[in-house]
Design a protein around this motif. Structure first.
Motif, short mmCIF file in Angstrom:
data_model
loop_
_atom_site.label_atom_id
_atom_site.label_comp_id
_atom_site.label_asym_id
_atom_site.label_seq_id
_atom_site.Cartn_x
_atom_site.Cartn_y
_atom_site.Cartn_z
N ARG A 164 51.95 -28.34 51.65
CA ARG A 164 50.69 -27.97 51.79
C ARG A 164 49.84 -27.79 52.70
NH1 ARG A 164 50.21 -29.10 45.86
NH2 ARG A 164 51.86 -29.82 45.26
N LEU A 165 50.15 -27.07 54.04
CA LEU A 165 49.75 -27.15 55.33
C LEU A 165 48.77 -26.32 55.11
CD1 LEU A 165 52.92 -28.00 57.74
CD2 LEU A 165 50.86 -29.26 56.61
N THR A 166 47.69 -26.52 54.96
CA THR A 166 46.22 -25.23 54.92
C THR A 166 45.06 -25.02 55.94
OG1 THR A 166 44.91 -27.08 53.90
CG2 THR A 166 46.36 -25.65 52.47
N GLN A 167 45.67 -26.37 57.29
CA GLN A 167 44.41 -26.23 58.09
C GLN A 167 45.20 -25.76 59.34
OE1 GLN A 167 41.39 -28.45 57.49
NE2 GLN A 167 41.11 -28.44 55.72
N LEU A 168 44.89 -25.88 60.60
CA LEU A 168 46.02 -25.05 61.87
C LEU A 168 46.45 -27.42 61.87
CD1 LEU A 168 47.31 -23.65 64.19
CD2 LEU A 168 45.52 -23.41 64.97
N ALA A 169 44.65 -27.92 62.50
CA ALA A 169 44.63 -29.64 62.53
C ALA A 169 45.57 -29.91 61.56
CB ALA A 169 43.15 -30.16 62.21
N GLN A 170 46.56 -30.22 60.32
CA GLN A 170 47.33 -30.68 60.07
C GLN A 170 48.83 -30.74 60.63
OE1 GLN A 170 45.93 -28.68 55.40
NE2 GLN A 170 46.55 -30.95 55.27
N ILE A 171 49.28 -29.45 61.99
CA ILE A 171 50.27 -28.83 61.46
C ILE A 171 50.51 -30.42 63.12
CG2 ILE A 171 51.75 -27.72 63.18
CD1 ILE A 171 49.99 -25.25 61.44
N ASN A 172 51.49 -30.65 63.22
CA ASN A 172 52.53 -31.78 64.45
C ASN A 172 53.78 -30.54 64.77
OD1 ASN A 172 53.61 -33.18 65.32
ND2 ASN A 172 53.20 -34.91 64.94
N TRP A 173 53.11 -30.30 66.42
CA TRP A 173 53.85 -29.28 66.96
C TRP A 173 55.01 -29.78 66.97
CZ3 TRP A 173 52.91 -24.76 65.99
CH2 TRP A 173 51.90 -23.73 65.46
N THR A 174 55.63 -31.34 67.44
CA THR A 174 56.51 -32.06 67.66
C THR A 174 57.48 -31.67 66.65
OG1 THR A 174 55.54 -34.32 67.48
CG2 THR A 174 55.24 -32.31 70.46
N GLN A 175 56.83 -31.68 65.00
CA GLN A 175 57.97 -32.40 64.32
C GLN A 175 58.15 -31.16 63.29
OE1 GLN A 175 55.81 -35.42 61.30
NE2 GLN A 175 55.95 -37.15 63.45
#
Length: 290
Positions: A175-186
């Protein structure tokens, strides 16, 4: 009966004057008379009514005129067709592309080429698009649908076909729809082993100060879609690959506006560019997909 006899008859049937036809068709009046007599003997009928003042077609003559007009027209068309066949391109040309390109771009290209050059056989080779340049360099194919790169060898010629955008995809269940929701470390990332998608993706990561948490490197963009659909991570793929993937419904596209597209085009060796079969391919009026 032969075509020359039909030509003489047709001209006489139009001029209705033996002298005029003999002069125009470069035969003597006596030769023309013998040709007409031979036609009448062969057909068993009179073709012209003749007296001292005029020449006129008989009913049988009108029928032969209709026949000869069509026969001579067909003969000329046949000669033109045979000449065209003789001058038409012949032979075989080999083309390398990815499975996706064979579905997205190749049909329109081949449709035009086959219409214009039906005498040419096409040998299609499919594989990883990252190998297209090497296939050309090693002369394993004449042409390739390839991706333009900044380090494209100078001995290669590239003719653009289309601009292909990259999209970021994530498993639908996340349920990721926006770039801001992504945690690049996880959130782990699926990367291609090689090729332009890898270069462009790492360039984007560098510009945004992101150190991707790479879960796996895979061969081919199609494999990235599969890995993401199986919830192994997120990844960048060419939109055209996603559009033709059977697993597209299992992933979500996330808008990334500032990642560069790549140029897709036909590629060949510079010194083979003017060869007739390759030149014919490069001159196709291909309209990009959009």
């Amino acid at each position: 009966m032969d075509f020359r006899s039909l030509q003489l008859f047709k001209h006489l049937a139009t001029s209705l004057h033996f002298g005029d036809t003999a002069e125009a068709m470069y035969v003597s009046p006596s030769t023309l008379s013998r040709v007409i007599q031979r036609l009448e003997d062969e057909l068993g009928c009179t073709l012209f009514k003749r007296d001292n003042r005029k020449v006129a077609l008989t009913h049988s003559g009108h029928k032969l005129l209709s026949f000869s007009t069509q026969a001579l027209k067909d003969w000329q068309q046949l000669k033109a067709d045979l000449k065209e066949d003789t001058e038409a391109l012949q032979g075989e040309i080999s083309l390398f592309c990815s499975v996706t390109a064979s579905q997205s771009h190749l049909p329109a290209i081949l449709r035009q080429f086959r219409q214009q050059h039906p005498g040419v056989d096409i040998r299609l080779i499919t594989g990883d698009p990252a190998l297209s340049i090497e296939k050309i360099k090693q002369k394993q194919c004449d042409l390739a649908i390839a991706i333009h790169t900044p380090d494209l060898p100078t001995d290669l010629y590239f003719s653009p076909l289309d601009n292909v955008p990259l999209v970021l995809i994530a498993p639908r269940e996340w349920r990721l729809t926006q770039l801001a929701q992504i945690n690049w470390t996880q959130h782990q990332v699926i990367m291609p082993e090689h090729g332009p998608t890898r270069r462009i993706a790492y360039h984007w990561f560098a510009e945004h100060g992101v150190r991707p948490n790479v879960y796996a490197s895979v061969g081919g963009n199609e494999a990235i879609v599969s890995m993401v659909a199986l919830e192994c991570g997120i990844g960048f793929v060419p939109k055209v690959v996603l559009d033709h993937s059977s697993m597209a419904s299992l992933v979500t596209q996330i808008a990334v506006e500032d990642i560069e597209p790549y140029a897709l085009g036909l590629c060949c060796l510079q010194d083979k560019q003017q060869e007739p079969l390759i030149d014919a391919f490069l001159k196709l009026d291909f309209i990009p997909r959009g």
